[in-house]
Design a protein around this motif. Sequence first.
Motif, mmCIF file in Angstrom:
data_model
loop_
_atom_site.group_PDB
_atom_site.id
_atom_site.type_symbol
_atom_site.label_atom_id
_atom_site.label_comp_id
_atom_site.label_asym_id
_atom_site.label_seq_id
_atom_site.Cartn_x
_atom_site.Cartn_y
_atom_site.Cartn_z
ATOM 1 N N UNK A 14 19.664 18.190 -17.087
ATOM 2 C CA UNK A 14 18.750 18.976 -17.913
ATOM 3 C C UNK A 14 17.321 18.469 -17.729
ATOM 4 N N UNK A 15 16.401 19.415 -17.610
ATOM 5 C CA UNK A 15 15.015 19.078 -17.346
ATOM 6 C C UNK A 15 14.658 19.049 -15.881
ATOM 7 N N UNK A 16 15.675 19.104 -15.029
ATOM 8 C CA UNK A 16 15.447 19.067 -13.595
ATOM 9 C C UNK A 16 15.111 20.429 -13.022
ATOM 10 N N UNK A 17 15.059 20.476 -11.701
ATOM 11 C CA UNK A 17 14.668 21.704 -11.006
ATOM 12 C C UNK A 17 15.565 21.956 -9.806
ATOM 13 N N UNK A 81 14.144 31.617 -5.709
ATOM 14 C CA UNK A 81 14.106 31.456 -7.160
ATOM 15 C C UNK A 81 13.864 29.981 -7.456
ATOM 16 N N UNK A 82 12.647 29.678 -7.890
ATOM 17 C CA UNK A 82 12.312 28.320 -8.302
ATOM 18 C C UNK A 82 12.654 28.171 -9.780
ATOM 19 N N UNK A 83 13.527 27.229 -10.074
ATOM 20 C CA UNK A 83 13.986 27.040 -11.449
ATOM 21 C C UNK A 83 13.557 25.656 -11.919
ATOM 22 N N UNK A 84 12.701 25.621 -12.913
ATOM 23 C CA UNK A 84 12.200 24.367 -13.471
ATOM 24 C C UNK A 84 12.683 24.202 -14.909
ATOM 25 N N UNK A 85 12.590 22.989 -15.377
ATOM 26 C CA UNK A 85 12.978 22.671 -16.762
ATOM 27 C C UNK A 85 14.335 23.286 -17.099
ATOM 28 N N UNK A 86 15.287 23.011 -16.266
ATOM 29 C CA UNK A 86 16.615 23.610 -16.424
ATOM 30 C C UNK A 86 17.302 23.119 -17.685
ATOM 31 N N UNK A 87 18.080 24.003 -18.280
ATOM 32 C CA UNK A 87 18.818 23.725 -19.511
ATOM 33 C C UNK A 87 20.314 23.914 -19.250
ATOM 34 N N UNK A 88 21.156 23.267 -20.034
ATOM 35 C CA UNK A 88 22.602 23.466 -19.846
ATOM 36 C C UNK A 88 23.003 24.940 -19.916
ATOM 37 N N UNK A 118 27.058 34.605 -4.256
ATOM 38 C CA UNK A 118 26.762 33.760 -5.408
ATOM 39 C C UNK A 118 26.695 32.289 -5.057
ATOM 40 N N UNK A 119 25.918 31.557 -5.824
ATOM 41 C CA UNK A 119 25.817 30.110 -5.669
ATOM 42 C C UNK A 119 25.860 29.479 -7.067
ATOM 43 N N UNK A 120 26.634 28.418 -7.191
ATOM 44 C CA UNK A 120 26.849 27.789 -8.490
ATOM 45 C C UNK A 120 25.688 26.872 -8.843
ATOM 46 N N UNK A 121 25.207 27.026 -10.066
ATOM 47 C CA UNK A 121 24.212 26.121 -10.630
ATOM 48 C C UNK A 121 24.817 25.508 -11.889
ATOM 49 N N UNK A 122 24.868 24.187 -11.921
ATOM 50 C CA UNK A 122 25.414 23.487 -13.066
ATOM 51 C C UNK A 122 24.363 22.522 -13.596
ATOM 52 N N UNK A 123 24.042 22.659 -14.874
ATOM 53 C CA UNK A 123 23.041 21.802 -15.499
ATOM 54 C C UNK A 123 23.752 20.940 -16.542
ATOM 55 N N UNK A 124 23.702 19.642 -16.337
ATOM 56 C CA UNK A 124 24.368 18.722 -17.257
ATOM 57 C C UNK A 124 23.395 18.262 -18.339
ATOM 58 N N UNK A 125 23.950 18.007 -19.505
ATOM 59 C CA UNK A 125 23.103 17.587 -20.631
ATOM 60 C C UNK A 125 22.960 16.085 -20.692
#
Length: 125
Positions: A14-17, A81-88, A118-125
């Motif tokens: 979480x918080x990563x990009x 797609x640039x993804x910043x400040x990622x959340x769970x 599709x591509x999997x994105x997993x955001x850990x807390x």
Amino acid sequence: QVQLVESGGGLVQAGGALRLSCAVSGRAFGIYIMGWFRQAPGKEREFVTTISRSGTATDYADSVKGRFTISRDNAKNMVYLQMNTLKPEDTAVYYCAASAVGGVTLTTSSRYSYWGQGTQVTVSS
């Protein structure tokens, strides 16, 4: 035959990009409105963002506005797609989509004719 291939997914804290890429082959890339959608387990596929054929117009879901940025390179047949400040809650399979129908940008999945795997994105807390 139009093919879309996503890449760049993975596991991030979480918080990563992360930066997702989508390579499009087939007909002239510039005729397509492009979009990103995502689907979390047990949920419906939802709109994330879209970009016009020229790249000058974009639209975002409220949940990602200010954190995600869509862009395209028509010379390279790529959309990003640039993804910043990622959340769970951003955890999902992310899909790239293309549409040749009329309009500037498209937020409705049914208007898109071509989809990536599709591509999997997993955001850990």
